[in-house]
Design a protein around this motif. Structure first.
Motif, mmCIF file in Angstrom:
data_model
loop_
_atom_site.group_PDB
_atom_site.id
_atom_site.type_symbol
_atom_site.label_atom_id
_atom_site.label_comp_id
_atom_site.label_asym_id
_atom_site.label_seq_id
_atom_site.Cartn_x
_atom_site.Cartn_y
_atom_site.Cartn_z
ATOM 1 N N GLU A 67 63.661 32.350 -21.397
ATOM 2 C CA GLU A 67 62.257 33.503 -21.248
ATOM 3 C C GLU A 67 61.365 32.642 -20.343
ATOM 4 N N ASP A 68 60.712 31.659 -20.507
ATOM 5 C CA ASP A 68 60.130 30.638 -19.988
ATOM 6 C C ASP A 68 59.928 29.905 -18.376
ATOM 7 N N GLU A 69 58.468 30.732 -18.276
ATOM 8 C CA GLU A 69 58.438 29.624 -16.949
ATOM 9 C C GLU A 69 59.193 27.975 -16.733
ATOM 10 N N THR A 70 59.729 27.485 -15.536
ATOM 11 C CA THR A 70 60.845 26.982 -15.590
ATOM 12 C C THR A 70 59.937 25.695 -15.459
ATOM 13 N N PHE A 71 59.591 24.614 -15.056
ATOM 14 C CA PHE A 71 59.003 23.525 -15.012
ATOM 15 C C PHE A 71 59.741 22.973 -14.207
ATOM 16 N N VAL A 72 59.185 22.201 -13.074
ATOM 17 C CA VAL A 72 60.478 21.315 -12.204
ATOM 18 C C VAL A 72 59.501 18.964 -12.132
ATOM 19 N N ILE A 73 60.102 18.044 -12.818
ATOM 20 C CA ILE A 73 59.275 17.309 -12.466
ATOM 21 C C ILE A 73 60.947 16.108 -11.581
ATOM 22 N N MET A 74 59.996 15.745 -10.612
ATOM 23 C CA MET A 74 61.086 14.476 -9.904
ATOM 24 C C MET A 74 59.999 13.225 -9.997
ATOM 25 N N HIS A 75 61.026 12.017 -9.806
ATOM 26 C CA HIS A 75 61.000 11.187 -9.274
ATOM 27 C C HIS A 75 61.957 10.654 -8.871
ATOM 28 N N ASN A 76 61.561 9.011 -7.829
ATOM 29 C CA ASN A 76 62.604 8.296 -6.628
ATOM 30 C C ASN A 76 63.849 8.111 -8.253
ATOM 31 N N ASP A 77 65.287 8.774 -7.534
ATOM 32 C CA ASP A 77 66.304 8.209 -7.856
ATOM 33 C C ASP A 77 66.717 6.534 -8.784
ATOM 34 N N ALA A 78 66.508 5.632 -7.754
ATOM 35 C CA ALA A 78 66.585 4.548 -8.880
ATOM 36 C C ALA A 78 66.093 4.669 -9.825
ATOM 37 N N VAL A 79 64.494 4.787 -10.384
ATOM 38 C CA VAL A 79 63.394 5.043 -11.080
ATOM 39 C C VAL A 79 64.132 5.816 -12.506
ATOM 40 N N VAL A 80 64.941 7.143 -11.840
ATOM 41 C CA VAL A 80 65.248 8.508 -12.400
ATOM 42 C C VAL A 80 66.803 7.416 -13.270
ATOM 43 N N GLN A 81 68.084 6.800 -12.658
ATOM 44 C CA GLN A 81 69.128 6.242 -12.576
ATOM 45 C C GLN A 81 69.027 4.536 -13.532
ATOM 46 N N GLY A 82 67.956 4.179 -13.668
ATOM 47 C CA GLY A 82 67.607 3.082 -14.573
ATOM 48 C C GLY A 82 67.079 3.601 -15.740
ATOM 49 N N LEU A 83 65.852 4.577 -16.364
ATOM 50 C CA LEU A 83 65.460 5.208 -17.140
ATOM 51 C C LEU A 83 66.595 6.153 -17.809
ATOM 52 N N SER A 84 67.953 5.453 -17.567
ATOM 53 C CA SER A 84 69.447 6.031 -18.622
ATOM 54 C C SER A 84 69.346 4.866 -19.539
ATOM 55 N N GLN A 85 68.782 3.869 -19.287
ATOM 56 C CA GLN A 85 68.919 2.768 -19.412
ATOM 57 C C GLN A 85 67.907 2.164 -21.159
ATOM 58 N N ILE A 86 66.878 3.000 -20.309
ATOM 59 C CA ILE A 86 65.668 2.504 -21.795
ATOM 60 C C ILE A 86 66.577 2.457 -23.447
ATOM 61 N N PRO A 87 67.319 2.915 -24.014
ATOM 62 C CA PRO A 87 67.651 3.441 -25.214
ATOM 63 C C PRO A 87 67.986 2.001 -25.640
ATOM 64 N N PHE A 88 68.987 0.915 -24.528
ATOM 65 C CA PHE A 88 69.801 -0.309 -24.400
ATOM 66 C C PHE A 88 69.222 -1.529 -23.967
ATOM 67 N N MET A 89 67.871 -1.063 -23.612
ATOM 68 C CA MET A 89 67.084 -1.910 -23.223
ATOM 69 C C MET A 89 65.929 -2.730 -23.779
ATOM 70 N N GLN A 90 65.301 -2.337 -25.270
ATOM 71 C CA GLN A 90 64.592 -2.283 -26.458
ATOM 72 C C GLN A 90 64.680 -3.872 -26.898
ATOM 73 N N ASP A 91 65.648 -5.033 -26.313
ATOM 74 C CA ASP A 91 65.603 -6.251 -26.705
ATOM 75 C C ASP A 91 64.503 -6.789 -25.509
ATOM 76 N N VAL A 92 64.033 -6.305 -24.853
ATOM 77 C CA VAL A 92 62.985 -7.485 -23.926
ATOM 78 C C VAL A 92 62.283 -6.620 -23.306
ATOM 79 N N SER A 93 61.133 -6.910 -22.712
ATOM 80 C CA SER A 93 60.204 -6.042 -22.650
ATOM 81 C C SER A 93 60.287 -5.713 -20.855
#
Length: 355
Positions: free
Chosen positions: A308-334
């Motif tokens: 029942e809600d309006e669609t919101f679409v957000i886009m980024h580069n594919d390498a960026v998005v694939q890298g973002l999946s790793q965020i929870p496992f990269m908390q021991d580095v900066s």
């Protein structure tokens, strides 16, 4: 590059291709490093490995039979190559190891160049994604490249991406927006468009289990190998919309009720208004960089509502998005980077935000 606004369902603002994301800062992406004979990335994509394997096969045939048989190198799947690497035929395994070693040398050399870039300062770890990184021969090449870098005194850790590369390109979309936008929902839609395949998936968020999305997984997905069909852009978009609609119906039937958001991963440099500035030359049908075409707008026009809600679409580069999946496992580095080895060599660098 302009930073025009993209309105969220609640009236707040987010931008496509943003460098300021909820959990990380994107220091740079889609860097096209060049050498005297072309782009460095061309020396470390999936075709580069095939060329090195083919070269080894030609050399071996000068002294006898090819242990890989008569199948052309380009027709050998990742599963077949991995089976040969792990199999009982040690000559075949040694041949593949030779190609992996050559590829690792190129990868180490390219990584050394990236590490010299200003946007890659303070890199402690580099994640390797893409289809090649998800194979046994890919993991061997990654480990060998790390050894070569260490032998030259370069202190950096290389690791394969945690999720299957096909899933990582979808799961990472959940990190493009604050998690509060997803609260109250069990799932969201994600799209990953590449030079060979187009994927659409339902990402099961599991926020009640882990708020950092470390338990997120792909519930269902659909893949279309558009490289086989060679569609024009209009046909490709129509197929994409159909895939999204089918998955929404499946999610609704399973009572997942996805959030009214669609995260999109796409090659190239992504402007704040959702247009592709450059780097979209391998996308199906071509002309995705036209000033008269905007992928997020096309998706929203075709799918104006989810539930029942309006669609919101957000886009980024594919390498960026694939890298973002790793965020929870990269908390021991900066500072950390990602290279995605597929049709091309994608790249991105991040710095974690600290609370």
């Amino acid at each position: 590059m302009s930073r025009s606004a993209n309105e969220k369902p609640d009236g707040a603002l987010l931008t496509h291709g943003a460098d300021d994301l909820p959990s990380v800062t994107v220091d740079g992406y889609n860097i096209g490093l060049r050498s005297s004979d072309g782009f460095l990335g061309d020396k470390a994509n999936k075709y580069a490995f095939q060329e090195k394997l083919d070269a080894w096969r030609r050399r071996v045939r000068k002294g006898g039979d090819d242990p890989l048989g008569k199948t052309p190198t380009g027709d050998l799947s990742k599963k077949q190559i991995d089976a040969l690497l792990k199999g009982d035929d040690k000559e075949a395994a040694a041949l593949i190891m030779g190609a992996a070693d050559d590829f690792a040398g190129e990868l180490a050399s390219i990584l050394a160049k990236f590490l010299q870039q200003k946007s890659w300062n303070n890199t402690e770890r580099v994640v390797i994604g893409g289809g090649f990184g998800g194979s046994a021969v890919g993991e061997l090449a990654i480990a060998r490249a790390m050894v070569l870098l260490k032998a030259k005194g370069t202190k950096v850790e290389l690791t394969p991406i945690a999720h299957h590369p096909d899933d990582a390109g979808l799961i990472g979309a959940a990190h493009l927006m604050p998690t509060w936008m997803l609260k109250g929902h069990k799932a969201m839609l994600a799209v990953d468009i590449g030079g060979t395949n187009l994927r659409v998936g339902i990402v099961e968020l599991r926020l009640k289990e882990e708020a950092d999305l470390s338990k997120a997984k792909v519930w269902k997905s659909d893949k279309w190998r558009h490289a086989d069909d060679k569609p024009n852009r209009t046909t490709a978009i129509e197929r994409l919309i159909s895939m999204i609609e089918e998955l929404i119906a499946k999610a609704d039937k399973a009572d997942l009720l996805p959030a009214p958001v669609i995260g999109v991963a796409c090659p190239g440099v992504i402007a704040a208004d959702g247009s592709i500035v450059r780097g979209g030359q391998n996308l199906p049908g071509g002309n995705w960089e036209s000033e008269h075409f905007n992928l997020p707008a096309a998706i929203k026009e075709a799918i104006p509502q989810i539930g029942e809600d309006e669609t919101f679409v957000i886009m980024h580069n594919d390498a960026v998005v694939q890298g973002l999946s790793q965020i929870p496992f990269m908390q021991d580095v900066s500072g950390w980077g990602v290279l995605t080895i597929g049709t091309g060599l994608g790249n991105a660098h991040f710095n974690n935000k600290r609370e």
